[in-house]
Scaffold this active site. Structure first.
Site, PDB file in Angstrom:
ATOM      1  N   HIS A  72       0.702  -0.950  -0.020  1.00 16.97           N
ATOM      2  CA  HIS A  72       0.215  -0.244  -0.298  1.00 16.97           C
ATOM      3  C   HIS A  72       0.776   1.225  -0.428  1.00 16.97           C
ATOM      4  O   HIS A  72       1.300   1.508   0.903  1.00 16.97           O
ATOM      5  CB  HIS A  72      -1.120  -0.208   0.976  1.00 16.97           C
ATOM      6  CG  HIS A  72      -2.292  -1.314   1.180  1.00 16.97           C
ATOM      7  ND1 HIS A  72      -3.248  -0.715   1.589  1.00 16.97           N
ATOM      8  CD2 HIS A  72      -1.900  -1.884   0.478  1.00 16.97           C
ATOM      9  CE1 HIS A  72      -4.265  -1.435   1.531  1.00 16.97           C
ATOM     10  NE2 HIS A  72      -3.254  -2.641   0.093  1.00 16.97           N
ATOM     11  N   TYR A 201      -8.448   5.678   7.349  1.00 16.78           N
ATOM     12  CA  TYR A 201      -9.327   5.859   9.229  1.00 16.78           C
ATOM     13  C   TYR A 201      -9.872   7.068   9.129  1.00 16.78           C
ATOM     14  O   TYR A 201      -9.491   8.703   8.074  1.00 16.78           O
ATOM     15  CB  TYR A 201      -7.848   6.399   9.770  1.00 16.78           C
ATOM     16  CG  TYR A 201      -7.015   5.628   9.880  1.00 16.78           C
ATOM     17  CD1 TYR A 201      -5.904   5.135   8.773  1.00 16.78           C
ATOM     18  CD2 TYR A 201      -6.724   4.719  10.972  1.00 16.78           C
ATOM     19  CE1 TYR A 201      -5.104   3.737   9.488  1.00 16.78           C
ATOM     20  CE2 TYR A 201      -5.636   3.935  11.398  1.00 16.78           C
ATOM     21  CZ  TYR A 201      -4.859   3.655  10.116  1.00 16.78           C
ATOM     22  OH  TYR A 201      -3.553   2.339  10.410  1.00 16.78           O
ATOM     23  N   PRO A 293      -3.942   0.248  18.835  1.00 16.45           N
ATOM     24  CA  PRO A 293      -3.926  -0.226  17.428  1.00 16.45           C
ATOM     25  C   PRO A 293      -3.724   1.429  16.471  1.00 16.45           C
ATOM     26  O   PRO A 293      -3.313   0.773  15.030  1.00 16.45           O
ATOM     27  CB  PRO A 293      -5.372  -1.302  17.429  1.00 16.45           C
ATOM     28  CG  PRO A 293      -5.967  -0.640  18.112  1.00 16.45           C
ATOM     29  CD  PRO A 293      -4.898  -0.765  19.622  1.00 16.45           C
ATOM     30  N   LYS A 297       1.542  -0.295  15.409  1.00 23.74           N
ATOM     31  CA  LYS A 297       3.266  -0.073  15.021  1.00 23.74           C
ATOM     32  C   LYS A 297       3.038  -2.016  16.051  1.00 23.74           C
ATOM     33  O   LYS A 297       3.938  -2.252  16.245  1.00 23.74           O
ATOM     34  CB  LYS A 297       2.915   0.668  16.026  1.00 23.74           C
ATOM     35  CG  LYS A 297       3.529   1.837  15.277  1.00 23.74           C
ATOM     36  CD  LYS A 297       4.202   1.857  14.930  1.00 23.74           C
ATOM     37  CE  LYS A 297       4.168   2.962  13.300  1.00 23.74           C
ATOM     38  NZ  LYS A 297       4.579   2.277  11.794  1.00 23.74           N
ATOM     39  N   TYR A 385       4.545   6.474  10.182  1.00 27.32           N
ATOM     40  CA  TYR A 385       3.504   5.253   9.366  1.00 27.32           C
ATOM     41  C   TYR A 385       3.960   3.964   8.962  1.00 27.32           C
ATOM     42  O   TYR A 385       3.709   2.788   8.903  1.00 27.32           O
ATOM     43  CB  TYR A 385       2.126   5.606   9.215  1.00 27.32           C
ATOM     44  CG  TYR A 385       1.153   5.048   8.068  1.00 27.32           C
ATOM     45  CD1 TYR A 385       0.263   4.145   9.407  1.00 27.32           C
ATOM     46  CD2 TYR A 385       1.222   4.544   7.606  1.00 27.32           C
ATOM     47  CE1 TYR A 385      -0.760   3.438   9.285  1.00 27.32           C
ATOM     48  CE2 TYR A 385       0.196   2.537   7.406  1.00 27.32           C
ATOM     49  CZ  TYR A 385      -0.769   3.027   8.609  1.00 27.32           C
ATOM     50  OH  TYR A 385      -1.647   1.848   8.745  1.00 27.32           O
TER      51      TYR A 385
HETATM   52  P1  RFL Z   1       1.537 -12.646  21.245  1.00 25.73           P
HETATM   53  O1  RFL Z   1       0.679 -12.478  20.232  1.00 25.73           O
HETATM   54  O2  RFL Z   1       0.518 -11.803  22.080  1.00 25.73           O
HETATM   55  O3  RFL Z   1       1.886 -13.708  21.614  1.00 25.73           O
HETATM   56  C1  RFL Z   1       1.937 -13.612  22.637  1.00 25.73           C
HETATM   57  C2  RFL Z   1       2.168 -15.716  22.814  1.00 25.73           C
HETATM   58  O4  RFL Z   1       2.849 -16.541  23.891  1.00 25.73           O
HETATM   59  C3  RFL Z   1       1.561 -16.869  24.427  1.00 25.73           C
HETATM   60  N1  RFL Z   1       1.386 -16.937  26.129  1.00 25.73           N
HETATM   61  C4  RFL Z   1       2.114 -18.181  27.050  1.00 25.73           C
HETATM   62  N2  RFL Z   1       2.965 -19.677  26.345  1.00 25.73           N
HETATM   63  C5  RFL Z   1       3.266 -19.359  27.487  1.00 25.73           C
HETATM   64  N3  RFL Z   1       3.389 -19.714  28.678  1.00 25.73           N
HETATM   65  C6  RFL Z   1       2.406 -18.322  29.457  1.00 25.73           C
HETATM   66  N4  RFL Z   1       2.406 -17.965  30.204  1.00 25.73           N
HETATM   67  C7  RFL Z   1       2.082 -17.825  27.871  1.00 25.73           C
HETATM   68  N5  RFL Z   1       1.687 -16.543  28.654  1.00 25.73           N
HETATM   69  C8  RFL Z   1       1.738 -16.332  27.354  1.00 25.73           C
HETATM   70  C9  RFL Z   1       0.066 -16.759  24.471  1.00 25.73           C
HETATM   71  O5  RFL Z   1      -0.789 -17.806  24.794  1.00 25.73           O
HETATM   72  C10 RFL Z   1       0.701 -16.377  22.761  1.00 25.73           C
HETATM   73  O6  RFL Z   1       0.623 -17.178  21.572  1.00 25.73           O
HETATM   74  O7  RFL Z   1       2.190 -11.050  21.173  1.00 25.73           O
HETATM   75  P2  RFL Z   1       4.449 -11.078  21.051  1.00 25.73           P
HETATM   76  O8  RFL Z   1       4.362 -12.134  20.046  1.00 25.73           O
HETATM   77  O9  RFL Z   1       4.764  -9.776  21.342  1.00 25.73           O
HETATM   78  O10 RFL Z   1       2.845 -10.317  18.486  1.00 25.73           O
HETATM   79  C11 RFL Z   1       2.772  -8.800  19.426  1.00 25.73           C
HETATM   80  C12 RFL Z   1       1.433  -8.778  18.290  1.00 25.73           C
HETATM   81  O11 RFL Z   1       0.185  -9.400  18.665  1.00 25.73           O
HETATM   82  C13 RFL Z   1       0.961  -7.348  18.728  1.00 25.73           C
HETATM   83  O12 RFL Z   1       1.734  -6.744  19.026  1.00 25.73           O
HETATM   84  C14 RFL Z   1      -0.153  -6.875  17.234  1.00 25.73           C
HETATM   85  O13 RFL Z   1      -1.536  -7.595  16.908  1.00 25.73           O
HETATM   86  C15 RFL Z   1      -1.030  -5.610  17.852  1.00 25.73           C
HETATM   87  N6  RFL Z   1      -2.004  -4.991  16.761  1.00 25.73           N
HETATM   88  C16 RFL Z   1      -1.998  -4.609  15.784  1.00 25.73           C
HETATM   89  N7  RFL Z   1      -0.238  -4.206  15.576  1.00 25.73           N
HETATM   90  C17 RFL Z   1       0.217  -3.897  14.060  1.00 25.73           C
HETATM   91  O14 RFL Z   1       1.862  -3.715  14.162  1.00 25.73           O
HETATM   92  N8  RFL Z   1      -0.247  -3.183  13.328  1.00 25.73           N
HETATM   93  C18 RFL Z   1      -1.578  -3.443  13.617  1.00 25.73           C
HETATM   94  O15 RFL Z   1      -2.376  -3.574  12.570  1.00 25.73           O
HETATM   95  C19 RFL Z   1      -2.275  -4.258  14.478  1.00 25.73           C
HETATM   96  N9  RFL Z   1      -3.546  -4.403  14.585  1.00 25.73           N
HETATM   97  C20 RFL Z   1      -2.647  -5.180  16.902  1.00 25.73           C
HETATM   98  C21 RFL Z   1      -4.108  -4.872  15.935  1.00 25.73           C
HETATM   99  C22 RFL Z   1      -3.659  -5.702  18.538  1.00 25.73           C
HETATM  100  C23 RFL Z   1      -5.283  -5.963  17.865  1.00 25.73           C
HETATM  101  N10 RFL Z   1      -5.481  -6.947  19.333  1.00 25.73           N
HETATM  102  C24 RFL Z   1      -6.634  -7.385  19.520  1.00 25.73           C
HETATM  103  C25 RFL Z   1      -5.148  -6.231  20.044  1.00 25.73           C
HETATM  104  C26 RFL Z   1      -5.485  -5.112  16.175  1.00 25.73           C
HETATM  105  C27 RFL Z   1      -5.777  -5.493  16.879  1.00 25.73           C
HETATM  106  C28 RFL Z   1      -7.502  -5.372  16.871  1.00 25.73           C
HETATM  107  C1  PHB Z   2      -6.214  -4.094  11.021  1.00 23.81           C
HETATM  108  O1  PHB Z   2      -5.510  -4.783   9.251  1.00 23.81           O
HETATM  109  O2  PHB Z   2      -6.428  -4.824  11.435  1.00 23.81           O
HETATM  110  C2  PHB Z   2      -5.704  -3.256  10.784  1.00 23.81           C
HETATM  111  C3  PHB Z   2      -4.814  -2.417  10.679  1.00 23.81           C
HETATM  112  C4  PHB Z   2      -4.651  -1.237  10.676  1.00 23.81           C
HETATM  113  C5  PHB Z   2      -4.966  -0.660  12.337  1.00 23.81           C
HETATM  114  C6  PHB Z   2      -4.999  -1.446  12.900  1.00 23.81           C
HETATM  115  C7  PHB Z   2      -5.082  -2.409  12.712  1.00 23.81           C
HETATM  116  O3  PHB Z   2      -4.240   0.673  12.639  1.00 23.81           O
END
Ligand code: RFL
Ligand code: PHB
Length: 391
Positions: A72, A201, A293, A297, A385
């Site tokens: 993108h 957004y 989110p 990042k 971004y």
């Molecule tokens: P995770 O993905 O939470 O993985 C951690 C893993 O550890 C396990 N765990 C354990 N395992 C063993 N023993 C224990 N005691 C444990 N406790 C936990 C868990 O089961 C899990 O599998 O962390 P990690 O790897 O640091 O990754 C981080 C990302 O997942 C997170 O920062 C992103 O998803 C955030 N996020 C976004 N980030 C972006 O860069 N771009 C985006 O567009 C974006 N959109 C988002 C998001 C997060 C969202 N939510 C739901 C929080 C959109 C949403 C809605």
């Molecule tokens: C997503 O596609 O889940 C998404 C994209 C951009 C954001 C957050 C989440 O800023």
């Protein structure tokens, strides 16, 4: 049993670290509380910075992303009923982002790990990091009712915000910084074509909305909702109706709706724990910090953390130098704090805050108007971004 680096958590941070270490010839084992299918069932991030794309390539897990990911060149900001494009590519001198879901990143990393024949212990119960304050750390865990221990040189705490690693660091040795926002995001995934080629957004009187996507046939949408809302009270129809009124007339006319594949509410939080190290345990990703989110990042910070950490471990094993591991926390945190600032700023700018009055609303509108009409301000947004360079 023994390994060089014991990794706790098989999210993107743990899996990517495992592959980067493998590429550097460093032995590692991952412990994950959930099953692989459960990890793949979590619908989260969608936007990858170039830094993350490069690290996935380095980890030999970039092939499908290269073929199926959607580059993108811009995003759109919607306010006052009109959309304004931010040309990321032009403003940053040729940079862009890659739209490719976290689910797919995780799937590719799991496949690469399997190809490499590395051990991941899924459904591990009571995973406990031990003795990481000294020279001989261990990880204790229960699998199929039996207790085991693994000796290691280092522990990587990649177990997310609610994991065991940060919680096991003695109180007083780390400082936490936190801000909780007074709203959440209701997300919906559906097999419908995206409303528009680029992400939208939207800042509206009824709250924030985001139009994102996973492919030409799969869309991801979000609505700002009060923290008191329950996902079960949001029917698909109610979601689509609310999204429609938060869009501009053209997008409203183009919106294709359909049954949800997934729907969930996520609270918004900013959080940093400092330093990201205690003795021989290193925190990475959501275990160490959370961003709201809005700036996309979270996953990208998880990737840059483990980029730094894998480099530090490689230096330790290949050059017998502790310099990288001693500087890991400081180097990572410099990037983390800048992404925290950007995510907090974008969240503050785009959402409707319950406590804000008419003056604050006017300030948001003036800043948005300035942002899209000033090249300097647009460039600052674009630069953040697409992601800041790794030191
Ligand atoms: P995770 O993905 O939470 O993985 C951690 C893993 O550890 C396990 N765990 C354990 N395992 C063993 N023993 C224990 N005691 C444990 N406790 C936990 C868990 O089961 C899990 O599998 O962390 P990690 O790897 O640091 O990754 C981080 C990302 O997942 C997170 O920062 C992103 O998803 C955030 N996020 C976004 N980030 C972006 O860069 N771009 C985006 O567009 C974006 N959109 C988002 C998001 C997060 C969202 N939510 C739901 C929080 C959109 C949403 C809605
Ligand atoms: C997503 O596609 O889940 C998404 C994209 C951009 C954001 C957050 C989440 O800023």
């Amino acid at each position: 049993m023994r390994t060089q680096v014991a990794i706790i958590g098989a999210g993107p941070a743990g899996l990517l670290l495992g592959q980067l270490l493998y590429q550097a010839g460093i032995d590692n084992v991952i412990f994950e509380r959930q099953s692989a299918d459960y990890v793949l069932g979590r619908i989260r991030a969608g936007v990858l910075e170039q830094v993350t794309v490069d690290l996935l390539e380095q980890a030999q897990a970039g092939e499908r992303m290269r073929a199926e990911g959607l580059p993108h060149d811009g995003i759109e900001l919607l306010f006052g009923g009109r959309r304004h494009r931010i040309d990321l590519h032009e403003l940053t001198g040729g940079k862009r982002v890659m739209v490719y879901g976290q689910t797919e990143v995780t799937r590719d990393l799991m496949a690469a790990r399997e190809r490499a024949g590395l051990l991941t212990v899924y459904n591990a119960v009571d995973v406990t990091p031990l003795d990481f304050g000294g020279e001989r750390p261990r990880v204790r865990y229960v699998k199929d009712g039996e207790q085991y221990e693994l000796a290691c040189d280092f522990i990587a705490g990649c177990d997310g915000f609610h994991g065991a690693c940060r919680a096991s660091i003695p109180e007083g040795s780390i400082r936490n910084y936190e801000k909780v926002y007074p709203f959440g995001w209701l997300g919906l995934l559906a097999d419908v074509p995206p409303v528009s080629p680029e992400l939208i957004y939207a800042h509206t009187e009824r709250g924030f909305a985001l139009c994102s996507q996973r492919s030409a046939t799969r869309s991801r949408y979000y609505l700002q909702v009060p923290l008191t809302d329950k996902v079960e009270n949001w029917s698909d129809e109610a979601f689509w109706d609310e999204l429609r009124v938060r869009l501009d007339p053209e997008a409203r006319a183009h919106l294709v709706t359909g049954a949800s594949l997934e729907k969930s509410i996520a609270p918004l939080r900013s959080f940093v724990s400092e330093p990201m190290r205690f003795g021989r345990m290193f925190l990475a990703g959501d275990a160490a910090h959370i961003v709201p989110p809005t700036g996309a990042k979270g996953l990208n910070l998880a990737a840059s953390d483990v980029g730094y950490l894998s480099r530090a471990f490689a230096q330790y094993y290949q050059e017998r130098s502790s310099e990288g591991i001693d500087r890991y926390s400081e180097v990572s945190l410099r990037r983390v704090w800048k992404a925290e600032r950007f995510s907090w700023w974008m969240t503050s700018l785009m959402h409707r805050f319950p406590e804000a009055g008419a003056f604050e609303h006017k300030m948001q509108e003036a800043e948005l108007d300035y942002l899209v009409h000033s090249r300097a301000a647009s460039t600052a947004l674009a630069e953040n971004y697409v992601g800041l360079a790794m030191d």
